[in-house]
Design an enzyme around this catalytic site. Structure first.
Site, PDB file in Angstrom:
ATOM      1  CG  ASP A 183      -6.981  -0.477   7.025  1.00 10.67           C
ATOM      2  OD1 ASP A 183      -6.433  -1.360   6.210  1.00 10.67           O
ATOM      3  OD2 ASP A 183      -6.404  -0.542   8.302  1.00 10.67           O
ATOM      4  CE  LYS A 215      -4.162  -6.257   2.476  1.00  4.70           C
ATOM      5  NZ  LYS A 215      -4.125  -5.275   3.475  1.00  4.70           N
ATOM      6  CD  GLU A 273      -1.946  -1.877   3.955  1.00 11.14           C
ATOM      7  OE1 GLU A 273      -0.913  -2.048   4.544  1.00 11.14           O
ATOM      8  OE2 GLU A 273      -2.701  -2.705   3.636  1.00 11.14           O
ATOM      9  CG  ASP A 293       0.957  -0.165   8.242  1.00  8.62           C
ATOM     10  OD1 ASP A 293       0.612  -1.087   9.141  1.00  8.62           O
ATOM     11  OD2 ASP A 293       0.207   0.047   7.377  1.00  8.62           O
TER      12      ASP A 293
END
Lengths: 622, 116
Positions: free
Chosen positions: A8, A69, A173, A197
């Site tokens: 992850d 990211k 994800e 999420d």
């Protein structure tokens, strides 16, 4: 069987796991933590990753890289990127149209691409797994937010490859969470699951239908690339900086060390407020010996972030709309991601579903890693009974299509199509005797191609001359489960065809490709240009000849008048007239020869030095 | 088989393809049966389920899955299924009415097509 791990790769922290003995084991790092901060710090002697790097962030902010990211696989010109750059203390600059990072490392200035930074973090995660397992790790499934487009997914894959991993899949994800949900509790009936999420940097929402057969059918995804715990921290930092300024007349902006320390205190306060109603934010010697201490209630935190919290509901709306499912048909709402611990978020989501009870049974922090590890085991060919029946039917994250007449985006593979998939569509030319077609491949949902992301382009030339609308050009998009896209176009008339495989670096044409295309175009262009230039030259010469003739006729006319005038004219006047005529003739001859040489240069035809001409080779839907 | 029909892409060198047979359902199957059949076969042919197999088997499964996906796309869409039953055509057909972009775009496109 090769050892395959699930990673992850989060905005703020990473986690790695492996499927062993019919369950997922979350692998702790060398400090015993299941989570490793997504931080890399460059020093005079080495680079530090994870906890050690995070500890350096306050002391050496300009050489400690985090939140990378948000830069991954995006163009430097992206307005979102510009906002992110303003928020980080390290240097981000433009190189090849993409954001890059500049730091001091071992006494030198070093430049890194975001994927290179990520490959360092992934290498670290691989090493953590290797030392825990005592064996070599060869391959991995890496997760990304569901809204990541092809370029971002490809770049993530490149980072994995650089870290020496065979990337089995770049997985959304939320899809990973669905796999975890599937393996965790086998429910022998079809039901709709909404996965919400909310992590450190972004929000992903997916609607997945879990079938009794074991198939997980992803219906729709949506998200917000810029909404997560970091944004809530930002709000608090802004709020308290303003308070500090009011109280002490000191501006903290630009003081990265002070801001960093304040941010850490704010993040701690935010976490505390998930269980307590009130907390204290305290930083000793925040600025030149001035201590900072203030209290913060859960209520005021919620007020400060109210608009951000409410924004989390938008993707839920769009997911339900895309999946054509009413909110009452959602059987389970699953919350994952650290930021879903904020009580207000849970309340908002529950209220959205008319007071529905939320499923918080999944481990908020580990659900994504678990799913990645499960999918890694499946893709590595594991034969566990528990994973056997699980199949994740994932979808294309964005629409993929080509540019057609008037700059329109014509999607070939629509967003949310189950992958792998293959689709074809027939196109034709837009002008008479169009010598070729310029196929430009875009990803995105906007109606205008230029508002989407260009992922590749190619040319088919040498079409047989035909009126517009007659040639038939078939364009085929073939996308596999790994988001690898192959685009081909075939001219049904001549049988000519071109195929390209879309990869992360085909953002624009390289200089060499550009030149090759121009040369090719010039071949077709030259003939027409030469004809045009020759005609223009003839016209110019004829026109100057005409002018010369008119001038000579005028001179001749005046001479005739003089000759017919009678006997009273002196020799002087006749001589003068002759001289004028000679001059007129000479000027005319000079002008004519001059005009001929000035046309010479244009006879070879103008060179095609840009793409303008090829751009006119447009496709049009049939 | 009509070379212009998308079906020829998914079933090359096959003269006659029955999409109902591809999914293993009867012609009068209801939407639910079609869904169920698709998922059952997807579980069998999805490339992920053949990750450990050799290249030939992988390619074979991949083609099968695409054929499956195609048959499902046609038969799960009421309009396309009706058209297929009547004419054997599997393309998406002419769209009458506005798409996602509304009437304005629809008329713009119509104008483009008519004046071309």
């Amino acid at each position: 069987m090769p050892t395959a791990i699930g990673i992850d790769l989060g905005t703020t922290r990473c986690c790695v796991g492996i499927w062993r003995n019919d369950r997922v084991e979350i692998i702790p790092n060398e400090e015993g933590n299941p989570f490793t901060p997504s931080y890399v710090s460059f020093t005079e002697t080495e680079w530090l990753i994870g906890d050690a790097a995070m500890r350096k962030a306050a002391r050496d902010p300009s050489n400690t890289v985090f939140n990378v990211k948000r830069l991954l696989g995006r163009a430097f010109s992206d307005p979102g990127i510009q906002a992110d750059i303003a928020h980080v203390p390290y240097e981000v600059f433009e190189k090849d149209m993409k954001p890059h990072i500049r730091v001091r490392y071992r006494g030198n200035t070093k430049e890194f691409s975001p994927e290179e930074v990520f490959s360092l973090i992934l290498t670290k995660m691989k090493e953590i797994a290797q030392s825990y397992l005592g064996s070599i790790v060869t391959s991995a499934v890496i997760t990304v937010p569901a809204h990541f487009n092809l370029s971002q997914r490809q770049t993530t894959k490149d980072a994995g490859t650089m870290a020496g991993l065979k990337v089995l899949r770049v997985l959304s994800e939320t899809s990973a969470c669905a796999a975890t949900y599937r393996v965790d509790r086998w429910n022998a009936r079809d039901h709709n699951v909404l996965i919400f999420d909310l992590g450190g940097g972004s929000l992903s929402v997916s609607l997945v239908t879990a079938h009794e057969s074991g198939v997980l059918d992803v219906q729709a995804n949506a998200g917000d690339a810029h909404l997560g715990g970091e944004d809530f921290d930002d709000r608090l930092v802004q709020h308290f900086s303003a308070e500090f300024k009011r109280n002490h007349r000191v501006d903290l902006s630009g003081n990265h060390r002070a801001l960093r320390r304040l941010r850490i205190a704010c993040e701690r306060a935010k976490r505390t407020l998930s269980s307590a109603m009130k907390t204290t934010v305290m930083v000793d010697g925040l600025y030149e010996g001035i201590d900072f201490e203030t209290s913060l209630t859960r209520g005021s935190f919620e007020d400060l972030c109210d608009d951000l919290f409410r924004r989390t509901l938008d993707p839920i709306d769009s997911v339900l709309r895309d999946a054509k499912i009413h909110k009452s048909q959602v059987d389970e709402v699953i919350l994952v991601g650290g930021s879903t611990r904020i009580p207000r978020i849970g309340r908002l989501v529950s209220e959205f579903f008319d007071g529905k009870e939320l499923n918080r049974s999944m481990n908020t922090d580990e659900a994504v890693t678990c799913g990645a590890a499960i999918q890694a085991a499946i893709l590595a060919g594991a034969t566990s009974e528990k994973t056997q029946g699980v199949l994740l039917l994932d979808v294309a994250p964005v629409s993929l299509g080509i540019e057609t007449t008037g700059g329109a985006m014509t999607p070939i593979i629509k967003r949310h199509s189950t992958v792998p998939t293959k689709k074809s569509q027939m196109f034709t030319t837009t002008s008479n005797n169009q010598p070729g077609v310029f196929v430009q491949v875009y990803e995105g949902v906007h109606a205008k191609a230029k508002d989407n992301n260009l992922v590749g382009r190619f040319v088919i030339s040498g079409l047989s001359p035909a009126p517009r609308g007659v040639p038939r050009i078939e364009v085929t998009f073939d996308m596999d489960a790994n988001d690898r896209l192959v685009v081909s176009a075939t001219d049904k008339g001549s049988g000519k065809s071109q195929t390209i495989s879309i990869s992360s670096d085909v953002r624009g044409l390289s200089r060499k490709e550009m030149e090759a295309m121009s040369a090719e175009a010039e071949g077709y262009y030259r003939e027409a240009a030469e004809r045009k230039a020759a005609k223009k030259s003839l016209e110019a010469y004829a026109s100057s000849l005409e002018t010369a003739i008119v001038e000579l006729q005028n001179a001749l006319g005046r001479a005739t008048l003089l000759m017919n005038a009678g006997k009273d004219i002196s020799a002087e006047v006749y001589r003068h007239r002759q001289q004028a005529m000679e001059e007129a003739a000479e000027t005319a001859m000079r002008k004519l020869s001059g005009s001929a040489t000035s046309q010479q240069g244009e006879r070879s035809g103008r060179r095609v030095s840009d793409e303008k001409y090829i751009r006119s080779w447009q496709l049009s839907p049939v | 088989m009509d070379d212009n029909d998308p079906i020829s892409q998914f079933f090359p060198d096959q003269e006659d393809v029955d999409l109902y047979a591809v999914l293993g359902v009867k012609q009068d199957a209801n939407a639910d049966d079609i869904k169920k059949a698709y998922r059952k076969l997807a579980l069998k042919y999805h490339p992920d389920k053949h990750a450990g197999a050799n290249e030939d088997a992988k390619a074979d499964a991949s083609l099968k899955f695409q054929q499956l996906g195609f048959a499902y796309a046609v038969l799960s869409d009421e309009k396309r299924r009706g058209r297929y039953d009547l004419t054997g055509k599997t393309d998406e057909g002419a769209d009458f009415g506005p798409g996602e972009d509304g009437w304005e775009t629809y008329f713009e496109q119509l104008f483009e097509e008519v004046t071309r």
